[in-house]
Motif scaffolding. Sequence first.
Motif, mmCIF file in Angstrom:
data_model
loop_
_atom_site.group_PDB
_atom_site.id
_atom_site.type_symbol
_atom_site.label_atom_id
_atom_site.label_comp_id
_atom_site.label_asym_id
_atom_site.label_seq_id
_atom_site.Cartn_x
_atom_site.Cartn_y
_atom_site.Cartn_z
ATOM 1 N N SER A 14 0.847 -1.196 0.000
ATOM 2 C CA SER A 14 0.000 0.000 0.000
ATOM 3 C C SER A 14 0.873 1.233 0.000
ATOM 4 C CB SER A 14 -0.898 0.041 1.247
ATOM 5 O OG SER A 14 -1.812 -1.020 1.262
ATOM 6 N N SER A 15 0.324 2.314 -0.526
ATOM 7 C CA SER A 15 0.994 3.608 -0.448
ATOM 8 C C SER A 15 -0.057 4.662 -0.145
ATOM 9 C CB SER A 15 1.748 3.931 -1.738
ATOM 10 O OG SER A 15 0.858 4.051 -2.816
ATOM 11 N N ALA A 16 0.414 5.869 0.207
ATOM 12 C CA ALA A 16 -0.509 6.929 0.591
ATOM 13 C C ALA A 16 -0.091 8.249 -0.037
ATOM 14 C CB ALA A 16 -0.570 7.055 2.105
ATOM 15 N N MET A 37 13.777 5.740 -7.707
ATOM 16 C CA MET A 37 12.609 6.397 -8.292
ATOM 17 C C MET A 37 11.858 7.113 -7.175
ATOM 18 S SD MET A 37 11.205 3.583 -11.009
ATOM 19 C CE MET A 37 10.399 4.719 -12.116
ATOM 20 N N TYR A 38 11.095 8.119 -7.573
ATOM 21 C CA TYR A 38 10.266 8.861 -6.624
ATOM 22 C C TYR A 38 8.877 8.236 -6.608
ATOM 23 C CZ TYR A 38 13.916 12.367 -6.462
ATOM 24 O OH TYR A 38 15.113 13.009 -6.278
ATOM 25 N N ALA A 39 8.317 8.100 -5.401
ATOM 26 C CA ALA A 39 7.011 7.461 -5.272
ATOM 27 C C ALA A 39 6.325 7.962 -4.010
ATOM 28 C CB ALA A 39 7.169 5.942 -5.215
ATOM 29 N N PHE A 40 5.045 7.660 -3.914
ATOM 30 C CA PHE A 40 4.322 7.962 -2.690
ATOM 31 C C PHE A 40 4.854 7.059 -1.582
ATOM 32 C CE2 PHE A 40 1.062 8.647 -6.085
ATOM 33 C CZ PHE A 40 1.103 10.034 -6.048
ATOM 34 N N PRO A 41 4.906 7.539 -0.349
ATOM 35 C CA PRO A 41 5.363 6.679 0.747
ATOM 36 C C PRO A 41 4.500 5.418 0.829
ATOM 37 C CG PRO A 41 5.213 8.965 1.462
ATOM 38 C CD PRO A 41 4.573 8.888 0.104
ATOM 39 N N GLY A 42 5.157 4.285 0.993
ATOM 40 C CA GLY A 42 4.424 3.032 1.079
ATOM 41 C C GLY A 42 5.347 1.844 1.124
ATOM 42 N N THR A 50 -4.637 -4.748 7.274
ATOM 43 C CA THR A 50 -5.498 -4.367 6.154
ATOM 44 C C THR A 50 -4.669 -3.457 5.245
ATOM 45 O OG1 THR A 50 -6.313 -2.332 7.176
ATOM 46 C CG2 THR A 50 -7.533 -4.381 7.658
ATOM 47 N N PRO A 51 -5.082 -3.279 3.993
ATOM 48 C CA PRO A 51 -4.355 -2.349 3.134
ATOM 49 C C PRO A 51 -4.262 -0.938 3.722
ATOM 50 C CG PRO A 51 -5.738 -3.756 1.801
ATOM 51 C CD PRO A 51 -6.102 -4.031 3.232
ATOM 52 N N ALA A 52 -5.329 -0.452 4.350
ATOM 53 C CA ALA A 52 -5.301 0.890 4.951
ATOM 54 C C ALA A 52 -4.297 0.948 6.100
ATOM 55 C CB ALA A 52 -6.692 1.290 5.427
ATOM 56 N N GLU A 53 -4.242 -0.095 6.920
ATOM 57 C CA GLU A 53 -3.264 -0.127 8.020
ATOM 58 C C GLU A 53 -1.843 -0.120 7.485
ATOM 59 O OE1 GLU A 53 -5.949 -2.560 11.321
ATOM 60 O OE2 GLU A 53 -4.700 -3.683 9.918
ATOM 61 N N ARG A 57 0.906 2.788 8.349
ATOM 62 C CA ARG A 57 2.174 2.397 8.986
ATOM 63 C C ARG A 57 3.365 2.775 8.120
ATOM 64 N NH1 ARG A 57 5.336 -1.522 7.844
ATOM 65 N NH2 ARG A 57 3.741 -2.760 6.760
ATOM 66 N N GLU A 58 3.313 2.413 6.854
ATOM 67 C CA GLU A 58 4.433 2.700 5.960
ATOM 68 C C GLU A 58 4.639 4.208 5.784
ATOM 69 O OE1 GLU A 58 6.785 1.025 4.388
ATOM 70 O OE2 GLU A 58 6.215 -0.989 4.996
ATOM 71 N N PHE A 59 3.552 4.954 5.679
ATOM 72 C CA PHE A 59 3.671 6.406 5.540
ATOM 73 C C PHE A 59 4.392 6.988 6.757
ATOM 74 C CE2 PHE A 59 2.466 10.811 5.466
ATOM 75 C CZ PHE A 59 2.375 11.123 4.124
ATOM 76 N N TYR A 60 3.978 6.556 7.937
ATOM 77 C CA TYR A 60 4.611 7.044 9.168
ATOM 78 C C TYR A 60 6.090 6.642 9.219
ATOM 79 C CZ TYR A 60 5.667 7.796 14.055
ATOM 80 O OH TYR A 60 6.252 8.207 15.222
ATOM 81 N N GLU A 61 6.399 5.394 8.891
ATOM 82 C CA GLU A 61 7.791 4.925 8.930
ATOM 83 C C GLU A 61 8.677 5.708 7.963
ATOM 84 O OE1 GLU A 61 7.781 0.714 8.139
ATOM 85 O OE2 GLU A 61 6.858 0.231 10.078
ATOM 86 N N GLU A 62 8.137 6.084 6.805
ATOM 87 C CA GLU A 62 8.957 6.736 5.783
ATOM 88 C C GLU A 62 8.996 8.260 5.896
ATOM 89 O OE1 GLU A 62 8.066 5.356 1.859
ATOM 90 O OE2 GLU A 62 8.556 3.296 2.364
ATOM 91 N N THR A 63 8.035 8.854 6.639
ATOM 92 C CA THR A 63 7.964 10.315 6.679
ATOM 93 C C THR A 63 7.980 10.918 8.080
ATOM 94 O OG1 THR A 63 5.542 10.476 6.798
ATOM 95 C CG2 THR A 63 6.536 10.252 4.590
ATOM 96 N N GLY A 64 7.687 10.116 9.105
ATOM 97 C CA GLY A 64 7.563 10.644 10.456
ATOM 98 C C GLY A 64 6.242 11.355 10.703
#
Length: 145
Positions: A14-16, A37-42, A50-53, A57-64
């Motif tokens: 998943s990405s956000a 490559m540049y991409a949305f955090p994910g 779940t995909p939303a979870e 999680r990935e967004f937080y891990e990659e961006t704070g």
Amino acid sequence: MKDQMPPSSPQLASSAILERDGRYLLVRRANPPSADMYAFPGGRAEIGETPAETAVREFYEETGILPRNPHLFETYDLPPRESDGAGARHFFLSVFTVDADPDLDAVAGDDAAGIGWYTATEIFALPIPDSVRECVEKLEACRQP
């Protein structure tokens, strides 16, 4: 007739997408797939998520930044690409739009080589996966009167 192994199931990821004032938050990938490559955090789902979870999680891990209100925006079936080399995997990607506190600054996590806010025009000049281009094009079309 030789027995054939069934193709493996795609790995869930998943990405956000976070947009602020006409700019989208992207990370420069440090690791395959899509390294440099540049991409949305994910990233990849963990067992039981779940995909939303996964997106949150990935967004937080990659961006704070802890995102909220994930809404499914698009899905992609991403078969392995030859350019990713041997062992490349098949992914099923769920892309969400999210909200976040506008006062929080993004900081690249350890699996991101960089992070930044980009306009659509700037994004289209970067090395990006097709899925990022398609999502930004859709979002920008929605913004047009």
